[in-house]
Design a protein around this motif. Structure first.
Motif, PDB file in Angstrom:
ATOM      1  N   VAL A 110       0.752  -1.281   0.082  1.00 24.83           N
ATOM      2  CA  VAL A 110      -0.318  -0.023   0.115  1.00 24.83           C
ATOM      3  C   VAL A 110       0.998   1.340  -0.080  1.00 24.83           C
ATOM      4  CG1 VAL A 110      -1.664   1.333   1.242  1.00 24.83           C
ATOM      5  CG2 VAL A 110      -1.857  -1.053   1.206  1.00 24.83           C
ATOM      6  N   LEU A 111       1.776   1.193   0.839  1.00 24.38           N
ATOM      7  CA  LEU A 111       2.867   2.548   1.031  1.00 24.38           C
ATOM      8  C   LEU A 111       3.523   2.646  -0.433  1.00 24.38           C
ATOM      9  CD1 LEU A 111       4.462   4.455   2.876  1.00 24.38           C
ATOM     10  CD2 LEU A 111       6.327   2.610   2.918  1.00 24.38           C
ATOM     11  N   ALA A 112       4.119   1.453  -1.191  1.00 22.79           N
ATOM     12  CA  ALA A 112       4.705   1.697  -2.298  1.00 22.79           C
ATOM     13  C   ALA A 112       3.702   2.199  -3.576  1.00 22.79           C
ATOM     14  CB  ALA A 112       5.283   0.497  -2.826  1.00 22.79           C
ATOM     15  N   ILE A 113       2.525   1.777  -3.645  1.00 21.18           N
ATOM     16  CA  ILE A 113       1.635   2.173  -4.459  1.00 21.18           C
ATOM     17  C   ILE A 113       1.496   3.747  -4.448  1.00 21.18           C
ATOM     18  CG2 ILE A 113      -0.796   1.926  -5.529  1.00 21.18           C
ATOM     19  CD1 ILE A 113      -0.476  -1.204  -5.160  1.00 21.18           C
ATOM     20  N   SER A 114       1.102   4.134  -3.215  1.00 21.49           N
ATOM     21  CA  SER A 114       0.732   5.582  -2.632  1.00 21.49           C
ATOM     22  C   SER A 114       1.724   6.408  -3.118  1.00 21.49           C
ATOM     23  CB  SER A 114       0.466   5.443  -1.109  1.00 21.49           C
ATOM     24  OG  SER A 114      -0.573   4.534  -0.819  1.00 21.49           O
TER      25      SER A 114
END
Length: 314
Positions: free
Chosen positions: A288-292
């Motif tokens: 989730v962090l990487a995509i965001s």
């Protein structure tokens, strides 16, 4: 770098599995929002010749993104309940969990002149009572005392900044050198470890009484742990001999506001895929962090930093 650590913790909080995971994982990451609020206070001067300009600059920085992302997160509500759902979400910060904290930030901005006076007065120690007493009054007494709160009281507590008072106030004191006391890193580390154990113990008691509140950031032990953690990080970052450096954390920190606003959107989207549900914690947090981060970085690069700031991606 501190912002990078904080936004990673925010994403981990929202991707932590329910149940007893909350008891044992949340104490390590519950400092997240407290750190952002502390930094807001730390970077705010209590002496200002033009408070109107201060209000305009600070509030416009977050109000425009708040409106934009409230509209985006409200689309499902608008489809089911009409435009009244959007109005309610705008007024009460109900569109998604993270938008509530923008309300909290705006309240602290508006209160800054009064808080500055309190911090410099002989009664400055009263500031430390605000958050604990508020949490006891609005949270502990209703749950453990079995007292049902009225609708308006719940609405007030859900949107009020009172529970977060300690962190903004601490930031003002340290940032304006009203309190320039030096803290021992070793002692703070020991205290922090002890406070984590206390937070787990309290989380277990909450789990037995109110499972939904066992991992809350607004428990007395959570406030204690977050305060100690902030003092620990403050002391480490001030000590050049022990100051850690991480380019990745700094980059994530630069886009922390955007990640904060968009990660719930991607989390809700990912939760519709069975494959994502198979990803174990905390690897799901990294996804989730990487995509965001990639979304915020790409949009700001393509459309420009000015656009990114207005939309809240930076």
């Amino acid at each position: 770098m501190f912002r990078g650590m904080a936004i990673i913790a925010v994403v981990m909080i929202h991707t932590t599995p329910p149940g007893q995971w909350q008891i044992f994982c949340k104490p390590f990451i519950n400092f997240a929002v407290a750190a952002f609020i502390f930094l807001s206070g730390y970077l705010t001067k209590t002496d200002n010749d033009n408070w109107l300009k201060f209000y305009t600059r600070r509030i416009s920085r977050v109000l425009v993104p708040y409106i934009i992302w409230t509209v985006i997160y409200s689309i499902p509500d608008i489809r089911s309940a009409g435009i009244s759902a959007l109005v309610k979400n705008l007024l009460c910060a109900n569109a998604t969990t993270t938008l509530y904290y923008i309300f909290v930030y705006i309240q602290f901005v508006l209160l800054t002149p009064l808080l500055g006076k309190l911090a410099k007065s002989p009664y400055r120690h009263l500031g430390w009572l605000m958050a604990p007493l508020s949490v006891i009054l609005f949270k502990y007494i209703p749950v453990f005392g079995g007292i049902e709160q009225g609708k308006h009281i719940q609405l007030f507590w859900n949107d009020a900044c009172l529970g977060w008072f300690t962190f903004y106030y601490l930031g003002l004191l340290l940032g304006n050198r009203i309190n320039d006391r030096k803290f021992n890193i070793r002692n703070l580390t020991v205290l922090y470890c002890a406070s984590l154990l206390l937070q787990m113990a309290e989380g277990y008691l909450w789990y037995k009484t109110d499972p939904a509140g066992c991992g809350s950031q607004l428990k007395l032990t959570s406030i204690l742990s977050s305060s100690i953690f902030i003092l620990l990080m403050y002391s480490v970052l001030l000590n050049r001999n022990h100051q850690p450096k991480s380019r990745l954390l700094c980059m994530i920190g630069d886009y922390s506001f955007g990640i904060y606003l968009v990660h719930m959107m991607f989390l809700k989207l990912l939760e519709t895929f069975d494959l994502y549900k198979l990803i174990p914690y905390p690897i799901n947090s990294i996804v989730v962090l990487a995509i965001s981060f990639i979304f915020c970085y790409t949009c700001s690069t393509v459309f420009g930093k000015k656009f990114g700031r207005w939309v809240g991606l930076i």
